[in-house]
Design an enzyme around this catalytic site. Structure first.
Site, short mmCIF file in Angstrom:
data_model
loop_
_atom_site.label_atom_id
_atom_site.label_comp_id
_atom_site.label_asym_id
_atom_site.label_seq_id
_atom_site.Cartn_x
_atom_site.Cartn_y
_atom_site.Cartn_z
N TYR A 93 24.49 -44.21 -50.97
CA TYR A 93 24.12 -42.91 -50.39
C TYR A 93 24.20 -42.93 -48.87
O TYR A 93 24.78 -42.05 -48.24
CB TYR A 93 22.71 -42.48 -50.83
CG TYR A 93 22.19 -41.38 -49.93
CD1 TYR A 93 22.66 -40.08 -50.07
CD2 TYR A 93 21.32 -41.66 -48.87
CE1 TYR A 93 22.25 -39.07 -49.21
CE2 TYR A 93 20.91 -40.67 -48.00
CZ TYR A 93 21.37 -39.38 -48.18
OH TYR A 93 20.99 -38.39 -47.31
N GLU A 127 18.90 -41.68 -41.28
CA GLU A 127 19.07 -41.86 -42.71
C GLU A 127 18.21 -43.02 -43.23
O GLU A 127 17.64 -42.93 -44.33
CB GLU A 127 20.54 -42.10 -43.05
CG GLU A 127 21.42 -40.88 -42.88
CD GLU A 127 21.04 -39.73 -43.79
OE1 GLU A 127 20.42 -39.97 -44.85
OE2 GLU A 127 21.34 -38.57 -43.45
N CYS A 136 16.12 -17.76 -54.93
CA CYS A 136 17.48 -17.50 -55.43
C CYS A 136 18.11 -16.27 -54.80
O CYS A 136 19.33 -16.21 -54.63
CB CYS A 136 17.45 -17.36 -56.95
SG CYS A 136 16.90 -18.86 -57.82
N CYS A 152 16.89 -23.77 -52.39
CA CYS A 152 16.88 -24.25 -53.77
C CYS A 152 15.76 -25.30 -53.91
O CYS A 152 16.00 -26.45 -54.30
CB CYS A 152 18.25 -24.84 -54.12
SG CYS A 152 18.54 -25.05 -55.89
N CYS A 176 25.74 -19.62 -59.84
CA CYS A 176 24.72 -20.53 -60.37
C CYS A 176 24.43 -20.24 -61.83
O CYS A 176 23.88 -19.18 -62.18
CB CYS A 176 23.45 -20.43 -59.55
SG CYS A 176 22.16 -21.57 -60.09
N ASP A 202 21.64 -36.80 -52.50
CA ASP A 202 20.22 -37.13 -52.41
C ASP A 202 19.45 -36.24 -53.38
O ASP A 202 20.04 -35.53 -54.19
CB ASP A 202 19.71 -36.98 -50.97
CG ASP A 202 19.66 -35.52 -50.50
OD1 ASP A 202 20.18 -34.63 -51.22
OD2 ASP A 202 19.08 -35.27 -49.43
#
Length: 351
Positions: free
Chosen positions: A131, A48, A208, A201, A217, A149
């Site tokens: 985060y 991270e 999609c 995405c 969505c 994020d």
């Protein structure tokens, strides 16, 4: 913002993740996780920190090198600062490397080499913000913390067809993400929604038709997915100028200096130089006949562009520098330098 016809079902995303999870050197995949294997908090934390402002592709080799050389947080806590900074060279944002060492030493000295297993305990560590604390708590300890994020922001903006531009949209996107974070398998869910943003995405051409949440969505329904998330116009980056002095002794040793601990490239070895600003002042580190190279070393930092005039000189063995130190040729490796310093060195080789 459009109302959703059917609220997104986290279980659908988890089913998709179980089939399509990305394989990463720091990740315990869904199959291994189902068999009772827990992620190593040290590896989750390391990944991270490295992934901040950097791509997965760029991080993999650094992660493997770091965790091979320093396989535990205790090993890293005992490492020499210069070794860690040199190993970090090329990843950028060197404050992260300094905080990496600070955090490892706090975990070693204050927590007996064991990472805290709560959000509050994690966020109290050096270099760990909201985060990162949420990501470690969720992925390493399976706590229902909300991870937000850039990938998750994009997924949430599209799910809810929210046209509020970033960064102003962050609070409401966090609300959407928090409402969807499940109590069951929250660690897998956090990785699943990030994977969804990274592979399906995507920013420009979202797939999609392959999305497990397509029917929920609002942006897909409205035909606005490619437009989201909206972003406020970026401010134009200023350009700063500086001078880098590359002095080489007749035996091949290079003159380097350690930069101050604070500021950009803090604590790193680099070429002696001027301050970076509108009009740099000549400040050579050693008496010599300096030659100005025809090309500049150019580099872009987060908030500004940098253009360095590169000056070179060959100096005799008995001449002492006003600042810096000579590094013997058998121990000098340009790959240990920050990227902008490597660019300056490459110009001396005609590259």
């Amino acid at each position: 913002m459009s109302d959703l016809r059917d609220p997104p079902d986290p279980s659908l995303l988890l089913e998709w993740y179980d089939r399509h999870a990305r394989q990463m050197p720091w990740r315990v995949g869904p199959k291994a996780r189902a068999q009772g294997m827990w992620p190593d908090p040290y590896r989750v934390w390391m990944s991270e920190i490295m992934l901040q402002q950097t791509t997965v592709a760029a991080v993999k080799s650094y992660f493997e090198a770091f965790t091979t050389r320093w396989p535990t947080v205790s090993d890293l806590a005992q490492a020499e600062d210069a070794d860690v900074m040199a190993a970090w060279a090329g990843l950028g944002y060197y404050a992260r490397a300094r905080n990496l060492l600070k955090c490892a030493r706090v975990v070693q000295h204050d927590h007996a080499g064991v990472f805290p297993n709560t959000y509050d305990g994690l966020i109290a560590l050096p270099g760990i913000g909201p985060y990162t604390a949420a990501a470690i708590a969720s992925i390493a300890f399976d706590l229902p913390e909300t991870v937000l994020d850039g990938n998750v922001e994009r997924v949430m903006a599209r799910l809810y067809d929210d046209h509020t531009p970033l960064p102003a949209a962050k609070p409401v996107l966090m609300q959407y993400a928090s409402a969807l974070t499940p109590q069951t398998r929250p660690g897998c869910y956090a990785q699943a929604v990030m994977d969804l943003g990274a592979t399906i995405c995507t920013p420009r051409n979202p797939a999609c038709g392959l999305c497990p949440w397509r029917k929920s969505c609002a942006a897909w329904d409205a035909g606005t997915a490619k437009e989201l998330p909206k972003k406020s116009p970026k401010k134009r980056k200023p350009t700063r100028f500086g001078i880098a002095y590359l002095a080489r002794r007749v035996d091949g040793a290079w003159l380097l200096e350690q930069r101050p601990d604070s500021g950009l490239l803090g604590g790193m070895l680099g070429w002696p130089g001027s301050d970076w600003g509108d009009a740099p002042t000549e400040d050579p580190p050693i008496r010599a006949e300096w030659r100005t190279l025809p090309a500049e070393a150019r580099h872009t930092f987060t908030h500004f562009h940098l253009r360095l005039t590169v000056k070179t000189a060959l100096v005799p063995m008995d001449r002492a520098p006003a600042r810096g130190m000579f590094i013997e040729p058998d121990t000098f490796d340009p790959n240990d330098l920050p990227t902008v310093m490597r660019k300056a060195h490459a110009l001396t080789l005609g590259k």
